[in-house]
Design a protein around this motif. Structure first.
Motif, PDB file in Angstrom:
ATOM      1  N   ARG B 995       0.833  -1.200   0.000  1.00  0.00           N
ATOM      2  CA  ARG B 995       0.000   0.000   0.000  1.00  0.00           C
ATOM      3  C   ARG B 995       0.875   1.260   0.000  1.00  0.00           C
ATOM      4  NH1 ARG B 995      -3.567  -0.348   4.785  1.00  0.00           N
ATOM      5  NH2 ARG B 995      -2.972  -2.529   4.981  1.00  0.00           N
ATOM      6  N   LEU B 996       1.939   1.204   0.771  1.00  0.00           N
ATOM      7  CA  LEU B 996       2.827   2.364   0.874  1.00  0.00           C
ATOM      8  C   LEU B 996       3.482   2.675  -0.473  1.00  0.00           C
ATOM      9  CD1 LEU B 996       4.664   1.928   4.273  1.00  0.00           C
ATOM     10  CD2 LEU B 996       3.368   3.911   3.552  1.00  0.00           C
ATOM     11  N   THR B 997       3.991   1.623  -1.146  1.00  0.00           N
ATOM     12  CA  THR B 997       4.699   1.864  -2.401  1.00  0.00           C
ATOM     13  C   THR B 997       3.729   2.323  -3.481  1.00  0.00           C
ATOM     14  OG1 THR B 997       4.597  -0.514  -2.598  1.00  0.00           O
ATOM     15  CG2 THR B 997       6.752   0.437  -2.171  1.00  0.00           C
ATOM     16  N   ARG B 998       2.467   1.845  -3.395  1.00  0.00           N
ATOM     17  CA  ARG B 998       1.514   2.242  -4.417  1.00  0.00           C
ATOM     18  C   ARG B 998       1.286   3.748  -4.347  1.00  0.00           C
ATOM     19  NH1 ARG B 998      -3.027  -1.329  -3.462  1.00  0.00           N
ATOM     20  NH2 ARG B 998      -1.505  -3.009  -3.561  1.00  0.00           N
ATOM     21  N   LYS B 999       1.249   4.274  -3.146  1.00  0.00           N
ATOM     22  CA  LYS B 999       1.069   5.720  -3.002  1.00  0.00           C
ATOM     23  C   LYS B 999       2.298   6.436  -3.511  1.00  0.00           C
ATOM     24  CE  LYS B 999      -1.969   5.465   0.925  1.00  0.00           C
ATOM     25  NZ  LYS B 999      -1.991   5.395   2.380  1.00  0.00           N
TER      26      LYS B 999
END
Lengths: 336, 999
Positions: B995-999
Motif C-alpha cells: 500500500r505504501l509503495t503504491r502511493k
C-alpha cells in the motif's frame, strides 16, 4: 639496541660475593676459547694449508688478527694471509674452488674488495678470512702484539670490547659496525692519552672504571667531526689538517694508521652515530651499581655458535659409533 | 659585534690555510678546551654541519644530568621526596625478586622429582620442556590420546612468572593443536570419512613439482577433494594460506606436516586441484608417483597461534617489567617513570578553543573548559600516568577518542626517548582509523603489517618506507642474494634430472645405480626399433618408454562426484582477505610473493605392480647386463628399484642444500628485521594488529618501545598480550570492555573452568581488583535503548545529545520494541539454526522502514546465527533491488565495536526444550543490545529468553514496565498515516508495504 639477550641460570660470573674485577674476568674466561677449541683452530689452519697447497704448491700462511695477538674469543674469526708466493686472480679463484670443495660450499671470493679476500665459515661456525699477501695487516698485528706484551690490560679490554660489539651486532663493518682494527686503535689511543702519556699505570685501575671511561670518552668527549686520532702517541690531529673531512658524512670516525699515515682506518664505519649512541648507553649503564653488568651478556647467536662447535666435536665421536647425528642437529636448528 | 665575529672567522680560515701550507702540524695531546673546539667549529667547512644538528651537545647534556642526579643522590642534600619514594619501591622490588628466585629454585627441585615420576606415565607432559617445543605440532602431540593440562586459576595471581608463562603457553598450544589432533583421531577411526564441519580430507595427493622462490621452497601438490559438494574456492575457508595440512601414506601412523603458502585460484579451479605447500620437516621428496592422503582441520588457524607461541617461549623473567601486576596481581598504583620525572604537561589537545595550559599530571585537573567529560578525563589522566592503566569503555562512551587524545598529548609533551608509541588493535580497519587521525594531526606514523587499501595508510606502511631505503645493507643483501642464487642453481641442477617423464638411464648410471653394460644395452639392442620407426634416432626417454612397454600404467586422478555447492565452510570474502593478508607477509619486508622457478615433476605413468617378485628374483634381475633380457612384466618393478635409489641419493643432497638455503634465509630475515627496526625508530607512533604485535615482536623489541596501547584488550586472549610487555616497557594501557564479547578459542572445553582460556588479561586484572577507570557517559544510544543494558552498566549515563536523536519515521515514539512470537526454529542441516518467520518479518520490516524514509545504509540486521544471516541476506536480495547492497547483515560476534542508527535483531531460538544456545551468553547479549543509536527492534520469544539469562530478564522487565511507551508485544505497532496498525505476520507487513509503495 641489542638482540635477545639470553639468560643463563647459573653462570660463573653471577655468583654472589664476586668483586667487579673478578666478575668481569670470569666472564672473560667464559667467552674465551677452551683448549680444545684452540686446538681445533690450529687444526683448521693446517687443513687450510694442505688444501691450498693443492693449488699453490709452496703456499705459506701467516696468521694475523686476534689469533696472532692472543686476544681470541670463541666468536672470533680466523684471519690468515697467504704470505708467499704472490698469486694472481686466477689462482685466487682456484683456491676458492678448492676451499668450496673441502670446507664450505658457500665460500665467497670478494675480488673487487680493496683487499681481495675469501670468506668462509667452517662447519664449526668459525669464520675464516683469507687474504693474499696482506703485509700491512700482519705488521699491524705485530705492532699490537708488542703493545699487548707491554700492557696486558690492552688485550683484556680489547676482548671485552670485541664481545661487547658482537652482542650489539656491531662487529661487522659492512653492516654498519666497527672494524676490530679500528677498535683496537681506539683503545690504544685512549690508553695512551689518558694513562701512559700522563704516567698513570693502567694495569692497576679497576677494569669496570676503565670500560666506563672508555665508553664515555668515545661516546661523549670525542668530537667526531673535528678530530683524527693518532693512536700510538695518543694525540689528536684536526680533521681539516689531514684533509679527511667528508662533507657528506662529517661525523665519520677517523684514525690515522700508524703504518701508513695517509690511511684512515675508521672511515668505513658509516653508522658511527649509532655506535656512539651505544657507547653513551653503556657509559651510563656502567655507572649504575645495580645493573652495570647487563652491559655484557651472552647472546643467542653466540649460543648458536657454541652449539655448532659442540656438534662438530660430537660428530667426530658419533662417527666412531656409526651414528650420524649431524643431520639431526641440523634439523633441530632449522626447526627451532 | 659583527666585526669581531668576522675577524675570528677570517682568522681561523687563514690559520687552517697556513697550517696546510707551512706543513706545521697542529696536534693536541688531550681533548682541547671548549673554546678551542668552538673556534674549530667556526670554520666555514663546518658552518652548515654544526648549525644543522646539535646531536653532540644533547648527548653531553643527557649524561651530565644523569651524573648530577647521581651526585645529588649520594650527597643526600637535595633528594626529592619523589626520588626517595622511588628508591624505596625499588628496594622492595629487589627483595621480591630475591624471594621469587628462591621460590623458582625450590620449584625446580620439586618439578624435577615429579618429572621422574611422571615420565613413566606421560612422557609428553613434561612441564619444563615447553620452551623447547618446535613451532609446529609434534608427532606425539598429534597422536596422544590424552593430554595433561595445567589449570589456570584466574584469581589471586600465579606462583611465579615461569608458572604464569607455562600455563598460558600450554593452554594456547593445546587450543591450537587440538583441532588437528581430533582430525587425526577421527580419520583413524574412520578412514572413509567424508568431510565434516571440522575435518577436510583430500585424496590422491601427489607432489607435482617444486617452486623455488627467493624465500621458500614450496611443493606443488595436486589432489582431489573428498566431498559431496562442489567447493567455491574463492570464498572457502579450506586450505587458506597459513593453515596446516597433514600428509600421510600409511593411514596416519606417520605423517608430514606442511603449511599452505599459496593457493592461487587458477590452480584450485583445475582438476586435479593444485596448491603450494611448504613442508615443515625440511626435506624434499622427489617421487611424483607417491600418493598421499591429506587432511586439514578446518577450525583453528595455526598461523594465528604460531607467532604468539614463539614469542612466549622467548620471554624471560628477569627482563619482564610488569611481573608485579600480571603475575602477582599487585595493585597498580605506580606511576610511569617518564611522567614521574616530568609531571608538568601541556594538555592543549583536550582543551576547548585552542587555549594553552600546563598542568601537573599527577594531581587532579582543575576546573576548565575540557572537551572530555569527567569520566573521560579520569581515563585520560590514567592513560598518561599509570604504569598499568586499565580503561573500561562501555558501548558508545568514546574510548577510541580518549585514546587518541592521550596519544596526542603524549606526542606533544614527551621527549623523544619514550617514543615511538605502539598502538595495537584487533582489526586492520581499527588500526588504520586511529593512524589516519593521528596522521592528520601531523604525527609521524608508521604502519606495521599487511598492505592496506587506504592510500594514506599505504603510504606509511613499512613496505613503502623500505622502498626508499633499499641502499642500506645493500652489500649484505647482495651477498645473501648471491649465496641464494648459487644454492638455487645447485638445487635446480639436481632436480632437472627428474624433470622428464622417465629418469634417464645415463643419470642412473652416473650415480652408480646401473652398470655401464646395462646402460649401453638400452641403445645397442635397438636397431630393430629404428628400422621400424621412420624418424631414425630415438631419444633415450622414448627408448625407456618402449623398453617399459606394458609395465607402465597411465596415472589418472579420479574425478569427483559432486552435487551442488558446499555451504558450511564458507567465509566472508573480506574476512578471508583479512586472514590471508596476515599470513602472507611473514617477513616484515618480504617484497616478493611466491614467484620463482617451477620445476615440474609430474608424470603420466605409474608402474604396474600386478606381479610380485621375490627379493631373490629381483636381485638377479637387477644384475642382468642386457636390460632387454629382463622380462617385460617385471621391468616396472626393476625400474622402480632403480628410481628409489636415485631418489634417495638426490634427496639426501637436496636436503643438505635446502638446509643451507634456510640458513641463508634466516640471515636475510635478520637483516630485514634490522632494517625495519632502523626505519621504525624514525616514527612516533607505530600501529599494528594484535597478531602483528607478536609477529613483529623481534623487530619491535629492537626499538625498545616504552609505551604500548592495546585497544579492545578484553577481546584478546591473555597469551597474545603477554609478549607485548617488552623488556623496555614503562607503560601499558589496556582499553576494552570485559562485559562485551570474550575472546574466542577453538576448543570449547578450554573456555571453561579450570582452564579459563577465554578470560582475557583485561578481565582477569579487573576481577583481581586492579584499579580501573570506567567511562560512564555514553553518546550512542537513545536513553530508551540504553535502559535495556542498565543492569550491566549501572552507572552509565546519557550524553545530552542522545535524548534528541530523531525518532524513527513510521514508528512514532517507539525506539525499541520486542516482538514476541512462538514460531519454532529450524535446523539448517549443520550446527547452525534458522528461523524463517523471523527472517521474513525482519526483511519486510526493513522494507517498511525504507518506505517510510529511513536510509537503507542506516539499517543493520543483526542475528546470533550465521545460517540465519545467510537466510536474511537471501530474502533481502529477493525483496529489494538497489537498496539491498546498503543494508548490512551481520552476526553479533562480527559486529562488536560497530554501531548503526537502526538495528533489527533476530534471536532465532524458539523451541519447547528451552534451549537457547548463544543467547545465554551475557557478553553476546550485551553486545547485541547496545549497537543501535536510534532504534532497536528485537524479534524472538520473550518468555524463553527471559528465563535463560538474568540480563534478558532485566531487559524484558524494563520493556514491560514502561508505562508510557509500549516496549513488548505479540503485535508490532506501525504508525502509518492511516493510524496505528498492528501486525504479527510477514504477509500483513507485505500488505502494508504494498500500500505504501503504491502511493
Amino acid at each position: 639496541m641489542g638482540k635477545v639477550l639470553l639468560e643463563l641460570h647459573s653462570v660463573p660470573w653471577n655468583e654472589e660475593g664476586l668483586s667487579d674485577n673478578a666478575r668481569l674476568y670470569s666472564f672473560l674466561e667464559f667467552v674465551s676459547p677452551k683448549i680444545e677449541e684452540l686446538k681445533y683452530r690450529k687444526l683448521l689452519l693446517e687443513k687450510l694449508q694442505t688444501h691450498i697447497r693443492e693449488v699453490v704448491l709452496d703456499a705459506e700462511l701467516q696468521v694475523y688478527g686476534s689469533m696472532y695477538i692472543g686476544t681470541t674469543l670463541s666468536i672470533s674469526d680466523v684471519d690468515v694471509s697467504l704470505k708467499s708466493p704472490r698469486v694472481g686472480e686466477l689462482e685466487k679463484r682456484r683456491v676458492t674452488m678448492v676451499l668450496r670443495k673441502y670446507l664450505d660450499a658457500d665460500a665467497d671470493f670478494h675480488s673487487s674488495a680493496r683487499v681481495p679476500r675469501i670468506n668462509l665459515v667452517d662447519v664449526s661456525g668459525i669464520g675464516v678470512d683469507l687474504t693474499f699477501g696482506n703485509d700491512k695487516a700482519c705488521r699491524t698485528a705485530e705492532l699490537q702484539k708488542a703493545y699487548n706484551e707491554e700492557h696486558p690490560i690492552f688485550g683484556r679490554l680489547l676482548m671485552l670490547l670485541k664481545h661487547w660489539l658482537f652482542e650489539r651486532d656491531l662487529e661487522n663493518v659492512h653492516h654498519g659496525g666497527i672494524a676490530s682494527c679500528a677498535l683496537s686503535y681506539m683503545l690504544i689511543g685512549w690508553l695512551e692519552m689518558r694513562f701512559h702519556k700522563k704516567g698513570i699505570d693502567s694495569e692497576v685501575q679497576p677494569i669496570r672504571a676503565l670500560l666506563q671511561k672508555f665508553f664515555y670518552f668515545w661516546g661523549v668527549e670525542w668530537t667526531y667531526e673535528l678530530f683524527v686520532l693518532r693512536p700510538l702517541t695518543g694525540q689528536i690531529v684536526p680533521k681539516l689538517q689531514k684533509g679527511w673531512l667528508n662533507e657528506v658524512q662529517p661525523n665519520l670516525l677517523s684514525i690515522e694508521d700508524p703504518i701508513d699515515r695517509n690511511n684512515d682506518i675508521g672511515k668505513q664505519s658509516f653508522q658511527i652515530s649509532m655506535i656512539k649512541a651505544a657507547f653513551v648507553a653503556s657509559a651510563n649503564e656502567l655507572l649504575s651499581d645495580k645493573t652495570w653488568f647487563s652491559t655484557f651478556a651472552i647472546t643467542e647467536d653466540e649460543m648458536f655458535l657454541c652449539k655448532q662447535f659442540e656438534n662438530v666435536i660430537n660428530t667426530k665421536r658419533s662417527l666412531v659409533e656409526g651414528y650420524d647425528s649431524d643431520t639431526e642437529s641440523d634439523e633441530l636448528q632449522a626447526g627451532g | 659585534m659583527e666585526q669581531v665575529q668576522d675577524e675570528i672567522w677570517k682568522l681561523s680560515t687563514l690559520d687552517a690555510w697556513e697550517m696546510v701550507n707551512k706543513n706545521t702540524e697542529v696536534v693536541f695531546d688531550e681533548i682541547p678546551e671548549p673554546e678551542t673546539l668552538s673556534e674549530m667549529k667556526r670554520h666555514p667547512l663546518y658552518s652548515n654541519i654544526f648549525n644543522a644538528d646539535n646531536n653532540t651537545t644533547s648527548f653531553t647534556e643527557q649524561i651530565e644530568t644523569s651524573e648530577t642526579s647521581k651526585t645529588q643522590d649520594s650527597e643526600g642534600n637535595k633528594v626529592d621526596k619523589n626520588l626517595k619514594e622511588n628508591k624505596s619501591i625499588r628496594r622492595k622490588r629487589s627483595i621480591d625478586n630475591d624471594y621469587e628466585l628462591s621460590n623458582v629454585k625450590r620449584n625446580d627441585i620439586t618439578s624435577g622429582k615429579n618429572r621422574e615420576f611422571e615420565n613413566e606415565h606421560h612422557p609428553a607432559s613434561d612441564t619444563s620442556s615447553w620452551r623447547e617445543l618446535p613451532s609446529i605440532p609434534t608427532l606425539e602431540e598429534l597422536t596422544s590420546k590424552s593430554v595433561e593440562l595445567p589449570s589456570n586459576n584466574i584469581y589471586g595471581g600465579y606462583k611465579s612468572f615461569e608458572d604464569y608463562l607455562s600455563i598460558h603457553y600450554r593452554l594456547l598450544r593445546e587450543d591450537a593443536v587440538s583441532p588437528l589432533r581430533e582430525s587425526v583421531l577421527r580419520y583413524k577411526v574412520n578412514p572413509n570419512y567424508i568431510t565434516g564441519s571440522s575435518l577436510a580430507v583430500y585424496d590422491h595427493v601427489r607432489i607435482d613439482g617444486y617452486t623455488i622462490s627467493s624465500s621458500v621452497i614450496a611443493a606443488k601438490l595436486s589432489f582431489s577433494v573428498r566431498a559431496k559438494k562442489k567447493i567455491k574456492w574463492a570464498t572457502s575457508r579450506r586450505l587458506i594460506s597459513g593453515s596446516l595440512v597433514l600428509l600421510s601414506n600409511d593411514d596416519f601412523q606417520t605423517f608430514r606436516i606442511g603449511t599452505v603458502c599459496a593457493r592461487p585460484l587458477s590452480g584450485l579451479n583445475k582438476h586435479p586441484h593444485e596448491i603450494d605447500v611448504k613442508f615443515e620437516d625440511i626435506s624434499i621428496s622427489l617421487d611424483p608417483r607417491e600418493e598421499y592422503v591429506m587432511i586439514e582441520a578446518t577450525s583453528g588457524y595455526w598461523e594465528a597461534y604460531k607467532h604468539v607461541l614463539r614469542s612466549l617461549q622467548r620471554l624471560s623473567a628477569s627482563t619482564f617489567p610488569m611481573k608485579d601486576y600480571l603475575v602477582h596481581c599487585k595493585s597498580n598504583q605506580e606511576t610511569a617513570k617518564h611522567i614521574q620525572n616530568n609531571p608538568r604537561i601541556r594538555i592543549n589537545s583536550i582543551l576547548k578553543n585552542n587555549s594553552q595550559k600546563i598542568v601537573n599530571a599527577l594531581e587532579p585537573f582543575g576546573p576548565g573548559e575540557y572537551i572530555l567529560d569527567s569520566s573521560q578525563l579520569k581515563a585520560y589522566q590514567s592513560m598518561l600516568t599509570k604504569r598499568l592503566s586499565i580503561i573500561q569503555g562501555p558501548p558508545g562512551t568514546g574510548k577510541s577518542f580518549v585514546t587518541l587524545k592521550a596519544i596526542e598529548t603524549l606526542l606533544e609533551n614527551t621527549h623523544s626517548h619514550v617514543l615511538p608509541i605502539l598502538v595495537a588493535c584487533q582489526t586492520n580497519h581499527a588500526v588504520d582509523q586511529i593512524l589516519i587521525r593521528l596522521l592528520h594531526q601531523g604525527a609521524s606514523v608508521m604502519r606495521l603489517g599487511s598492505r592496506t587499501k587506504d592510500p594514506e595508510i599505504a603510504a606509511v606502511t613499512i613496505f613503502q618506507k623500505a622502498k626508499h631505503t633499499k641502499h642500506s645493507f645493500k652489500a649484505a643483501y647482495n651477498e645473501i642474494r648471491h649465496k641464494k642464487q648459487r644454492l638455487i642453481k645447485q638445487i635446480t641442477n639436481i632436480m632437472h634430472n627428474f624433470n622428464l617423464e622417465f629418469v634417464t638411464l645415463s643419470y642412473l648410471h652416473s650415480k652408480g645405480i646401473i652398470t655401464t653394460s646395462q646402460l649401453e644395452s638400452l641403445r645397442n639392442n635397438t636397431e630393430w626399433i629404428s628400422s621400424v620407426a621412420e624418424n631414425g634416432e630415438k631419444t633415450e626417454e622414448e627408448l625407456i618408454s618402449i623398453w617399459l612397454g606394458d609395465a607402465k600404467v597411465e596415472l589418472i586422478t579420479p574425478s569427483e562426484i559432486t552435487d551442488g555447492f558446499e555451504e558450511e565452510l564458507q567465509i566472508d570474502p573480506e574476512k578471508l582477505e583479512e586472514i590471508q593478508k596476515e599470513a602472507e607477509d611473514s617477513g616484515a619486508l618480504m617484497e616478493e610473493e611466491l614467484r620463482g622457478k617451477f620445476i615440474n615433476l609430474r608424470c603420466k605413468y605409474l608402474f604396474s605392480k600386478l606381479t610380485t617378485l621375490h627379493e631373490k628374483e629381483i636381485d638377479t634381475l637387477l644384475t642382468i647386463p642386457n636390460i632387454w633380457d629382463i622380462p617385460e612384466y617385471s621391468r616396472g618393478i626393476i625400474y622402480c628399484r632403480w628410481l628409489e635409489s636415485a631418489y634417495a641419493a638426490a634427496e639426501k643432497e637436496l636436503n643438505r642444500l635446502y638446509r643451507f638455503y634456510l640458513k641463508v634465509d634466516r640471515e636475510r630475515i635478520g637483516f630485514s628485521n634490522k632494517r625495519a627496526a632502523i626505519l621504525l625508530r624514525g616514527a612516533n607512533v607505530i600501529g599494528m594488529t594484535t597478531t602483528g604485535l607478536n609477529k613483529y615482536r623481534d623487530i619491535l623489541e629492537r626499538i625498545n618501545p616504552k609505551i604500548c596501547f592495546i585497544e579492545e584488550a578484553a577481546d584478546v586472549l591473555e597469551g597474545p598480550i603477554i609478549p607485548a610487555v617488552f623488556p623496555s616497557l614503562e607503560q601499558l594501557v589496556l582499553i576494552g570492555d570485559h562485559k562485551q564479547l570474550r575472546p574466542g578459542c577453538s576448543t570449547y572445553a578450554l573456555r571453561q573452568d579450570p582452564f579459563n582460556l577465554s578470560i582475557s588479561m583485561f578481565e582477569r586484572l579487573v576481577e583481581n581488583d586492579m584499579e580501573y577507570t570506567r567511562l560512564t557517559m555514553q553518546r550512542r544510544m537513545h536513553p530508551q535503548i540504553r535502559r535495556l543494558v542498565s543492569s550491566v552498566y549501572e552507572d552509565l549515563s546519557d550524553y545530552e545529545i542522545t535524548k534528541y536523536w530523531p525518532s524513527i519515521p513510521g514508528m512514532g515514539e517507539i525506539r525499541r520494541f520486542f516482538l514476541t512470537h512462538s514460531r519454532i526454529e529450524d535446523n539448517d542441516g549443520f550446527a547452525s539454526k534458522i528461523n524463517l518467520f523471523e527472517a521474513q518479518m525482519l526483511v519486510q520490516f526493513a522494507v517498511y522502514l525504507i518506505n517510510n524514509g529511513v536510509e537503507p545504509q542506516k539499517i543493520t540486521c543483526l542475528t546470533f546465527y550465521a545460517a540465519q544471516k545467510d537466510l536474511i541476506e537471501r530474502l533481502l536480495s529477493e525483496s529489494l533491488n538497489r537498496e539491498k547492497h546498503f543494508i548490512k547483515v551481520a552476526t553479533v560476534d562480527g559486529y562488536q565495536g560497530e554501531e548503526n542508527d537502526v538495528v533489527l535483531l533476530s534471536l532465532v531460538r524458539n523451541n519447547d526444550r528451552t534451549e537457547v544456545g548463544f543467547l545465554s551468553s551475557p557478553h553476546r547479549v550485551c553486545v547485541s543490545l547496545s549497537r543501535a543509536r536510534r532504534g532497536l527492534f528485537i524479534f524472538g520469544n520473550a518468555q524463553l529468553v527471559a528465563e535463560s539469562n538474568p540480563l534478558w530478564w532485566d531487559a524484558i522487565n524494563t520493556l514491560m514496565n514502561d508505562e508510557t511507551i509500549q516496549g513488548l508485544g505479540d503485535h508490532l505497532p506501525l504508525f502509518t498515516k492511516d493510524g496505528t496498525i498492528y501486525v504479527n505476520d510477514p504477509v500483513e507487513l507485505l500488505d502494508v508495504n504494498m500500500r505504501l509503495t503504491r502511493k
